[in-house]
Design a protein around this motif. Structure first.
Motif, PDB file in Angstrom:
ATOM      1  N   THR A 121       0.813  -1.219   0.000  1.00  0.00           N
ATOM      2  CA  THR A 121       0.000   0.000   0.000  1.00  0.00           C
ATOM      3  C   THR A 121       0.846   1.268   0.000  1.00  0.00           C
ATOM      4  OG1 THR A 121      -0.229  -0.063   2.408  1.00  0.00           O
ATOM      5  CG2 THR A 121      -1.960  -1.137   1.109  1.00  0.00           C
ATOM      6  N   ALA A 122       2.096   1.162   0.402  1.00  0.00           N
ATOM      7  CA  ALA A 122       2.980   2.340   0.391  1.00  0.00           C
ATOM      8  C   ALA A 122       3.237   2.809  -1.038  1.00  0.00           C
ATOM      9  CB  ALA A 122       4.299   2.021   1.089  1.00  0.00           C
ATOM     10  N   ASP A 123       3.359   1.857  -1.955  1.00  0.00           N
ATOM     11  CA  ASP A 123       3.642   2.191  -3.347  1.00  0.00           C
ATOM     12  C   ASP A 123       2.442   1.995  -4.265  1.00  0.00           C
ATOM     13  OD1 ASP A 123       6.300   2.794  -2.697  1.00  0.00           O
ATOM     14  OD2 ASP A 123       6.922   0.705  -2.963  1.00  0.00           O
ATOM     15  N   GLY A 124       1.330   1.505  -3.691  1.00  0.00           N
ATOM     16  CA  GLY A 124       0.142   1.268  -4.503  1.00  0.00           C
ATOM     17  C   GLY A 124       0.357   0.203  -5.561  1.00  0.00           C
ATOM     18  N   ALA A 125       1.040  -0.880  -5.175  1.00  0.00           N
ATOM     19  CA  ALA A 125       1.383  -1.925  -6.135  1.00  0.00           C
ATOM     20  C   ALA A 125       1.289  -3.302  -5.482  1.00  0.00           C
ATOM     21  CB  ALA A 125       2.806  -1.696  -6.640  1.00  0.00           C
ATOM     22  N   PRO A 126       1.168  -4.339  -6.283  1.00  0.00           N
ATOM     23  CA  PRO A 126       1.218  -5.690  -5.724  1.00  0.00           C
ATOM     24  C   PRO A 126       2.590  -5.946  -5.095  1.00  0.00           C
ATOM     25  CG  PRO A 126       0.400  -5.738  -7.984  1.00  0.00           C
ATOM     26  CD  PRO A 126       0.920  -4.354  -7.728  1.00  0.00           C
ATOM     27  N   ALA A 127       2.616  -6.771  -4.076  1.00  0.00           N
ATOM     28  CA  ALA A 127       3.881  -7.138  -3.431  1.00  0.00           C
ATOM     29  C   ALA A 127       4.417  -8.396  -4.118  1.00  0.00           C
ATOM     30  CB  ALA A 127       3.670  -7.370  -1.939  1.00  0.00           C
ATOM     31  N   ALA A 128       5.167  -8.193  -5.177  1.00  0.00           N
ATOM     32  CA  ALA A 128       5.711  -9.301  -5.968  1.00  0.00           C
ATOM     33  C   ALA A 128       6.953  -9.873  -5.293  1.00  0.00           C
ATOM     34  CB  ALA A 128       6.059  -8.814  -7.368  1.00  0.00           C
ATOM     35  N   ARG A 129       7.133 -11.170  -5.453  1.00  0.00           N
ATOM     36  CA  ARG A 129       8.300 -11.902  -4.949  1.00  0.00           C
ATOM     37  C   ARG A 129       8.407 -11.864  -3.425  1.00  0.00           C
ATOM     38  NH1 ARG A 129       9.296  -9.131  -9.183  1.00  0.00           N
ATOM     39  NH2 ARG A 129      10.455  -7.476  -8.187  1.00  0.00           N
ATOM     40  N   ASP A 179      -1.325 -28.572  14.829  1.00  0.00           N
ATOM     41  CA  ASP A 179      -1.655 -29.914  15.306  1.00  0.00           C
ATOM     42  C   ASP A 179      -2.363 -29.754  16.649  1.00  0.00           C
ATOM     43  OD1 ASP A 179      -1.305 -32.355  16.954  1.00  0.00           O
ATOM     44  OD2 ASP A 179      -0.199 -33.083  15.203  1.00  0.00           O
ATOM     45  N   THR A 180      -3.602 -30.197  16.741  1.00  0.00           N
ATOM     46  CA  THR A 180      -4.406 -29.972  17.947  1.00  0.00           C
ATOM     47  C   THR A 180      -3.899 -30.766  19.145  1.00  0.00           C
ATOM     48  OG1 THR A 180      -5.982 -31.652  17.247  1.00  0.00           O
ATOM     49  CG2 THR A 180      -6.485 -29.367  16.667  1.00  0.00           C
ATOM     50  N   CYS A 181      -3.209 -31.868  18.899  1.00  0.00           N
ATOM     51  CA  CYS A 181      -2.689 -32.673  20.022  1.00  0.00           C
ATOM     52  C   CYS A 181      -1.395 -32.097  20.587  1.00  0.00           C
ATOM     53  CB  CYS A 181      -2.456 -34.115  19.568  1.00  0.00           C
ATOM     54  SG  CYS A 181      -3.962 -34.977  19.134  1.00  0.00           S
ATOM     55  N   THR A 182      -0.454 -31.774  19.707  1.00  0.00           N
ATOM     56  CA  THR A 182       0.865 -31.312  20.167  1.00  0.00           C
ATOM     57  C   THR A 182       0.970 -29.801  20.279  1.00  0.00           C
ATOM     58  OG1 THR A 182       1.754 -31.189  17.918  1.00  0.00           O
ATOM     59  CG2 THR A 182       1.979 -33.309  19.095  1.00  0.00           C
ATOM     60  N   LYS A 183       0.017 -29.090  19.681  1.00  0.00           N
ATOM     61  CA  LYS A 183       0.043 -27.615  19.615  1.00  0.00           C
ATOM     62  C   LYS A 183       1.277 -27.100  18.869  1.00  0.00           C
ATOM     63  CE  LYS A 183      -3.730 -27.390  21.941  1.00  0.00           C
ATOM     64  NZ  LYS A 183      -4.947 -27.480  21.184  1.00  0.00           N
ATOM     65  N   ILE A 184       1.728 -27.882  17.908  1.00  0.00           N
ATOM     66  CA  ILE A 184       2.875 -27.511  17.074  1.00  0.00           C
ATOM     67  C   ILE A 184       2.378 -27.185  15.671  1.00  0.00           C
ATOM     68  CG2 ILE A 184       4.986 -28.394  15.975  1.00  0.00           C
ATOM     69  CD1 ILE A 184       5.445 -30.064  18.497  1.00  0.00           C
ATOM     70  N   TRP A 185       2.943 -26.117  15.088  1.00  0.00           N
ATOM     71  CA  TRP A 185       2.599 -25.743  13.718  1.00  0.00           C
ATOM     72  C   TRP A 185       3.338 -26.649  12.754  1.00  0.00           C
ATOM     73  CZ3 TRP A 185      -1.327 -22.685  12.792  1.00  0.00           C
ATOM     74  CH2 TRP A 185      -1.701 -21.717  13.739  1.00  0.00           C
ATOM     75  N   ASN A 186       2.627 -27.239  11.816  1.00  0.00           N
ATOM     76  CA  ASN A 186       3.214 -28.071  10.768  1.00  0.00           C
ATOM     77  C   ASN A 186       3.148 -27.325   9.443  1.00  0.00           C
ATOM     78  OD1 ASN A 186       3.712 -30.471  12.355  1.00  0.00           O
ATOM     79  ND2 ASN A 186       1.499 -30.661  12.464  1.00  0.00           N
ATOM     80  N   MET A 187       4.310 -27.173   8.802  1.00  0.00           N
ATOM     81  CA  MET A 187       4.342 -26.471   7.532  1.00  0.00           C
ATOM     82  C   MET A 187       3.695 -27.329   6.450  1.00  0.00           C
ATOM     83  SD  MET A 187       7.493 -24.838   5.367  1.00  0.00           S
ATOM     84  CE  MET A 187       8.033 -23.867   6.745  1.00  0.00           C
ATOM     85  N   ILE A 188       2.817 -26.699   5.678  1.00  0.00           N
ATOM     86  CA  ILE A 188       2.138 -27.379   4.575  1.00  0.00           C
ATOM     87  C   ILE A 188       2.837 -27.081   3.261  1.00  0.00           C
ATOM     88  CG2 ILE A 188      -0.016 -27.526   3.267  1.00  0.00           C
ATOM     89  CD1 ILE A 188      -1.453 -26.837   5.921  1.00  0.00           C
ATOM     90  N   THR A 189       3.153 -25.799   3.050  1.00  0.00           N
ATOM     91  CA  THR A 189       3.799 -25.400   1.795  1.00  0.00           C
ATOM     92  C   THR A 189       4.505 -24.064   1.961  1.00  0.00           C
ATOM     93  OG1 THR A 189       3.444 -25.204  -0.592  1.00  0.00           O
ATOM     94  CG2 THR A 189       1.832 -24.139   0.813  1.00  0.00           C
ATOM     95  N   VAL A 190       5.405 -23.789   1.047  1.00  0.00           N
ATOM     96  CA  VAL A 190       6.056 -22.486   0.945  1.00  0.00           C
ATOM     97  C   VAL A 190       5.839 -21.975  -0.469  1.00  0.00           C
ATOM     98  CG1 VAL A 190       7.803 -22.955   2.703  1.00  0.00           C
ATOM     99  CG2 VAL A 190       8.284 -23.473   0.317  1.00  0.00           C
ATOM    100  N   GLY A 191       5.901 -20.683  -0.618  1.00  0.00           N
ATOM    101  CA  GLY A 191       5.715 -20.105  -1.937  1.00  0.00           C
ATOM    102  C   GLY A 191       6.201 -18.679  -1.986  1.00  0.00           C
ATOM    103  N   THR A 192       6.030 -18.084  -3.151  1.00  0.00           N
ATOM    104  CA  THR A 192       6.413 -16.692  -3.387  1.00  0.00           C
ATOM    105  C   THR A 192       5.317 -16.055  -4.224  1.00  0.00           C
ATOM    106  OG1 THR A 192       8.729 -17.360  -3.422  1.00  0.00           O
ATOM    107  CG2 THR A 192       8.226 -15.190  -4.307  1.00  0.00           C
ATOM    108  N   THR A 193       4.965 -14.826  -3.890  1.00  0.00           N
ATOM    109  CA  THR A 193       3.929 -14.151  -4.669  1.00  0.00           C
ATOM    110  C   THR A 193       4.426 -13.874  -6.087  1.00  0.00           C
ATOM    111  OG1 THR A 193       4.637 -11.993  -3.825  1.00  0.00           O
ATOM    112  CG2 THR A 193       2.812 -13.085  -2.663  1.00  0.00           C
ATOM    113  N   ASN A 194       3.491 -13.886  -7.009  1.00  0.00           N
ATOM    114  CA  ASN A 194       3.808 -13.595  -8.407  1.00  0.00           C
ATOM    115  C   ASN A 194       3.784 -12.078  -8.638  1.00  0.00           C
ATOM    116  OD1 ASN A 194       1.055 -12.929  -8.613  1.00  0.00           O
ATOM    117  ND2 ASN A 194       0.511 -14.862  -9.592  1.00  0.00           N
ATOM    118  N   THR A 195       3.877 -11.656  -9.880  1.00  0.00           N
ATOM    119  CA  THR A 195       3.929 -10.217 -10.177  1.00  0.00           C
ATOM    120  C   THR A 195       2.638  -9.497  -9.815  1.00  0.00           C
ATOM    121  OG1 THR A 195       3.273 -10.649 -12.464  1.00  0.00           O
ATOM    122  CG2 THR A 195       5.637 -10.466 -12.019  1.00  0.00           C
ATOM    123  N   ASP A 196       1.551 -10.248  -9.666  1.00  0.00           N
ATOM    124  CA  ASP A 196       0.269  -9.664  -9.257  1.00  0.00           C
ATOM    125  C   ASP A 196       0.080  -9.708  -7.739  1.00  0.00           C
ATOM    126  OD1 ASP A 196      -2.200  -8.423  -9.875  1.00  0.00           O
ATOM    127  OD2 ASP A 196      -3.238 -10.350  -9.703  1.00  0.00           O
TER     128      ASP A 196
END
Length: 119
Positions: free
Chosen positions: A16-24, A33-50
């Motif tokens: 919003t500072a530059d009025g543009a999508p946050a690419a990359r 996990d409800t039993c252990t209360k530990i976060w399990n990573m599902i996926t990683v990614g990077t935003t596209n040009t939009d």
């Protein structure tokens, strides 16, 4: 990551500072996990040009539970030669009806951010 059409969860990050999508901008999706209360990573990614990251999770993998989207904001601002007050942003949300579609936008600047459940 899977195809965008099959993902019941989407995100869109706007600089919003530059009025543009946050690419990359690096991000990750986690499920609590409800039993252990530990976060399990599902996926990683990077935003596209939009500023979008298609294919976060498949319909089959999307179950009821507590999820977290983590956005690596300091790294993003560093690539623009700027500093940020927030080293990362974590948006935690609960899914009770996984058959629905969910859109989690992030509006950010170097010193603020906002999010909401979009459509």
């Amino acid at each position: 990551m899977s195809g965008a059409q099959s993902s019941p969860l989407t995100t869109h990050v706007l600089n919003t500072a530059d009025g543009a999508p946050a690419a990359r901008l690096a991000l990750s999706l986690h499920r609590l996990d409800t039993c252990t209360k530990i976060w399990n990573m599902i996926t990683v990614g990077t935003t596209n040009t939009d500023g979008r990251c298609p294919g976060l999770i498949t319909r089959e993998g999307f179950t009821a539970g507590t999820y977290k989207l983590r956005f690596e904001t300091a790294q993003f601002w560093d690539t623009l030669g700027q500093t940020s007050f927030y080293p990362y942003v974590e948006v935690v949300f609960t899914i009770k009806e996984p058959d629905q579609r969910f859109h989690i936008p992030l509006l950010m600047s170097r010193f603020s951010y906002s999010t909401y459940r979009g459509s």
